[in-house]
Design a protein around this motif. Structure first.
Motif, PDB file in Angstrom:
ATOM      1  N   VAL A 150       0.793  -1.165  -0.646  1.00 51.19           N
ATOM      2  CA  VAL A 150      -0.195   0.023   0.241  1.00 51.19           C
ATOM      3  C   VAL A 150       0.896   1.172   0.106  1.00 51.19           C
ATOM      4  CG1 VAL A 150      -1.642   1.129   1.249  1.00 51.19           C
ATOM      5  CG2 VAL A 150      -1.799  -1.001   1.206  1.00 51.19           C
ATOM      6  N   ALA A 151       1.989   0.748   1.235  1.00 53.01           N
ATOM      7  CA  ALA A 151       2.858   1.945   1.164  1.00 53.01           C
ATOM      8  C   ALA A 151       2.886   2.448  -0.458  1.00 53.01           C
ATOM      9  CB  ALA A 151       3.752   2.365   1.477  1.00 53.01           C
ATOM     10  N   ALA A 152       3.919   1.310  -1.356  1.00 55.87           N
ATOM     11  CA  ALA A 152       4.249   1.767  -2.667  1.00 55.87           C
ATOM     12  C   ALA A 152       2.924   2.355  -3.372  1.00 55.87           C
ATOM     13  CB  ALA A 152       4.992   0.258  -2.963  1.00 55.87           C
ATOM     14  N   LEU A 153       2.108   1.749  -3.679  1.00 56.03           N
ATOM     15  CA  LEU A 153       0.868   2.611  -4.208  1.00 56.03           C
ATOM     16  C   LEU A 153       0.892   4.168  -4.228  1.00 56.03           C
ATOM     17  CD1 LEU A 153      -1.859  -0.164  -4.912  1.00 56.03           C
ATOM     18  CD2 LEU A 153       0.469  -0.273  -5.610  1.00 56.03           C
ATOM     19  N   ILE A 154       0.977   3.777  -2.583  1.00 55.44           N
ATOM     20  CA  ILE A 154       0.299   5.757  -2.310  1.00 55.44           C
ATOM     21  C   ILE A 154       1.586   6.431  -3.590  1.00 55.44           C
ATOM     22  CG2 ILE A 154       0.459   7.589  -0.359  1.00 55.44           C
ATOM     23  CD1 ILE A 154      -0.775   5.235   1.254  1.00 55.44           C
ATOM     24  N   ALA A 155       3.019   6.373  -2.883  1.00 54.09           N
ATOM     25  CA  ALA A 155       4.080   6.942  -3.605  1.00 54.09           C
ATOM     26  C   ALA A 155       3.838   6.924  -4.775  1.00 54.09           C
ATOM     27  CB  ALA A 155       5.241   6.815  -2.846  1.00 54.09           C
ATOM     28  N   LEU A 156       3.403   6.169  -5.771  1.00 53.22           N
ATOM     29  CA  LEU A 156       3.596   5.943  -7.227  1.00 53.22           C
ATOM     30  C   LEU A 156       2.207   6.723  -7.502  1.00 53.22           C
ATOM     31  CD1 LEU A 156       3.478   2.098  -8.025  1.00 53.22           C
ATOM     32  CD2 LEU A 156       5.196   4.164  -8.652  1.00 53.22           C
ATOM     33  N   ALA A 157       1.086   6.435  -6.685  1.00 52.66           N
ATOM     34  CA  ALA A 157      -0.211   7.517  -7.079  1.00 52.66           C
ATOM     35  C   ALA A 157      -0.442   8.816  -6.974  1.00 52.66           C
ATOM     36  CB  ALA A 157      -1.515   7.157  -6.311  1.00 52.66           C
ATOM     37  N   MET A 158       1.000   9.608  -5.803  1.00 52.90           N
ATOM     38  CA  MET A 158       1.457  10.883  -6.360  1.00 52.90           C
ATOM     39  C   MET A 158       1.873  10.996  -6.821  1.00 52.90           C
ATOM     40  SD  MET A 158      -0.532  11.866  -4.220  1.00 52.90           S
ATOM     41  CE  MET A 158      -0.485  13.330  -3.721  1.00 52.90           C
ATOM     42  N   ILE A 159       2.954  10.749  -7.321  1.00 53.68           N
ATOM     43  CA  ILE A 159       4.229  10.776  -8.481  1.00 53.68           C
ATOM     44  C   ILE A 159       3.827  10.932  -9.283  1.00 53.68           C
ATOM     45  CG2 ILE A 159       6.435  10.104  -9.754  1.00 53.68           C
ATOM     46  CD1 ILE A 159       7.648   9.247  -6.532  1.00 53.68           C
ATOM     47  N   ASP A 160       2.616  10.202  -9.634  1.00 49.38           N
ATOM     48  CA  ASP A 160       2.080   9.796 -11.120  1.00 49.38           C
ATOM     49  C   ASP A 160       1.380  11.600 -11.153  1.00 49.38           C
ATOM     50  OD1 ASP A 160       1.409   9.114 -13.400  1.00 49.38           O
ATOM     51  OD2 ASP A 160       0.330   7.691 -13.287  1.00 49.38           O
ATOM     52  N   LEU A 161       0.436  11.953 -10.136  1.00 46.36           N
ATOM     53  CA  LEU A 161       0.135  12.850 -10.555  1.00 46.36           C
ATOM     54  C   LEU A 161       0.423  13.964 -10.258  1.00 46.36           C
ATOM     55  CD1 LEU A 161      -2.746  12.922  -7.351  1.00 46.36           C
ATOM     56  CD2 LEU A 161      -3.575  12.915  -9.555  1.00 46.36           C
ATOM     57  N   ASP A 162       1.852  14.110  -9.819  1.00 44.79           N
ATOM     58  CA  ASP A 162       2.526  14.762 -10.263  1.00 44.79           C
ATOM     59  C   ASP A 162       3.502  15.503 -10.735  1.00 44.79           C
ATOM     60  OD1 ASP A 162       2.285  16.525  -7.437  1.00 44.79           O
ATOM     61  OD2 ASP A 162       3.768  15.344  -6.156  1.00 44.79           O
ATOM     62  N   THR A 163       3.948  14.338 -11.633  1.00 48.09           N
ATOM     63  CA  THR A 163       5.129  14.267 -12.989  1.00 48.09           C
ATOM     64  C   THR A 163       4.266  13.526 -14.355  1.00 48.09           C
ATOM     65  OG1 THR A 163       5.905  12.246 -12.134  1.00 48.09           O
ATOM     66  CG2 THR A 163       6.561  14.390 -11.212  1.00 48.09           C
ATOM     67  N   GLN A 164       3.083  12.563 -13.920  1.00 49.64           N
ATOM     68  CA  GLN A 164       2.907  11.972 -14.935  1.00 49.64           C
ATOM     69  C   GLN A 164       3.788  10.756 -15.435  1.00 49.64           C
ATOM     70  OE1 GLN A 164       0.159  14.104 -17.978  1.00 49.64           O
ATOM     71  NE2 GLN A 164      -0.438  15.337 -16.705  1.00 49.64           N
ATOM     72  N   PHE A 165       4.310  10.494 -14.297  1.00 50.97           N
ATOM     73  CA  PHE A 165       5.343   9.311 -14.685  1.00 50.97           C
ATOM     74  C   PHE A 165       5.223   8.049 -13.544  1.00 50.97           C
ATOM     75  CE2 PHE A 165       9.402   9.290 -13.727  1.00 50.97           C
ATOM     76  CZ  PHE A 165       9.941   8.523 -13.609  1.00 50.97           C
TER      77      PHE A 165
END
Ligand code: ZN
Length: 326
Positions: free
Chosen positions: A175-190
């Motif tokens: 879950v921690a990895a998923l939260i980080a990924l979702a937020m990074i994708d929102l910020d950087t689309q990557f």
């Protein structure tokens, strides 16, 4: 309950320890607040660290004047000139002060005030400061305490969902990895490979050790997760001559397939597409977005994956009328 996800605690090491206290919702909730604080650092810094790394690597590539002349058909004299200039940039990048998840220490972006330990405490630090920098009173984004609180609640929810057993800690990592990924994708689309690929391998390893879903479901889940979105991507590209999502999305769904098993893939894709479509239409109608705008798909995939995890495999399949997949 989730029969496929719950395994006898005896298959885990340290089975004799009384986990009921250490993995209770309260303790995991506090652990989640601290991990959320770390995730804030990852979300903020990892994209910048990768950007610096890529620039450095590109500079190293461009200093190869022979390859430049041979492959790109650049005259040798021009290639030499370019290589010399780029070499200078490479050296400058190398000389930059270190920037990683640990250093430099966290500072206020406005005045450079270095955060003291009690200002850095998850949630409590922000609340005590009233959401303002102690030195210059510039507002500190609400996003930091929100991610800490969200991670805390997510971890507590896992303890409640799966009970106080060691495998619950694995799901906390997922879950921690998923939260980080979702937020990074929102910020950087990557979606960085540095998170998606280790998450994929960890999911397969956890399955092989008998701690999560059966291995056949995990391996097929990983492969089918990747191939399904990859096929949609190419179909879309052939029909519309446009890119609908990125390779990071394929790797993310592959990782979720490895952790949750292939029967969860269709529900995840259905849920995330439905929510993505609703949000997309909302943005177009009420926020003036254009049809062509790229909306990151990662946060929706993460939302679908978390729904599958918390609602439960069989329950979700039943809800969607896909019970024969379970
Ligand atoms: Zn400040």
């Amino acid at each position: 309950m989730l029969p496929a996800l719950i395994h006898p605690p005896s298959t885990m090491p340290l089975a004799s320890i009384d986990w009921s206290i250490w993995l209770s919702p309260w303790v995991l909730g506090i652990l989640g607040l601290c991990i959320g604080s770390f995730l804030n650092v990852v979300i903020h810094r990892l994209p910048q660290m990768l950007e610096r790394q890529w620039l450095h690597e590109s500079a190293a590539q461009l200093t190869d004047a022979a390859a430049m002349a041979r492959v790109a058909q650049v005259p040798q004299a021009d290639a030499d000139k370019l290589a010399k200039a780029v070499d200078d940039y490479g050296t400058r990048i190398e000389a930059l002060p270190p920037f990683d998840l640990v250093q430099p220490r966290s500072r206020c972006p406005h005045c450079g005030h270095q955060l003291r330990w009690h200002e850095n405490l998850p949630l409590v630090g922000w609340l005590r400061l009233g959401g303002k920098c102690a030195a210059c009173k510039a507002p500190i984004s609400k996003r930091y305490p929100i991610i800490e609180l969200l991670t805390g609640l997510a971890f507590a929810g896992l303890s409640w969902r799966f009970g106080a057993q060691p495998t619950t800690l694995l799901w906390c990592g997922f879950v921690a990895a998923l939260i980080a990924l979702a937020m990074i994708d929102l910020d950087t689309q990557f979606l960085p490979d540095d998170i998606t690929l280790p998450l994929l391998w960890a999911g397969l390893a956890a399955s092989a050790l008998g701690w999560t879903v059966p291995l056949d479901k995990a391996v097929i889940g990983a492969a089918a997760g990747y191939v399904s979105l990859w096929s949609i991507y190419w179909l879309y590209k052939l029909v519309r001559n446009r890119e609908g999502m990125g390779y990071g999305d394929f790797k993310l769904l592959a990782a979720m397939g490895a952790w949750l098993g292939w029967p969860m893939l269709l529900p995840i894709v259905l849920l995330s597409s439905a929510v993505g479509a609703v949000v997309g239409v909302f943005l177009i109608l009420f926020r003036g977005h254009k049809w062509e705008i790229h909306i990151p798909f990662g946060p929706y995939l993460v939302g679908g994956g978390l729904t599958a995890l918390y609602v439960g495999q069989r329950e979700l399949l039943d809800l969607l009328g896909l019970f024969q997949l379970g």
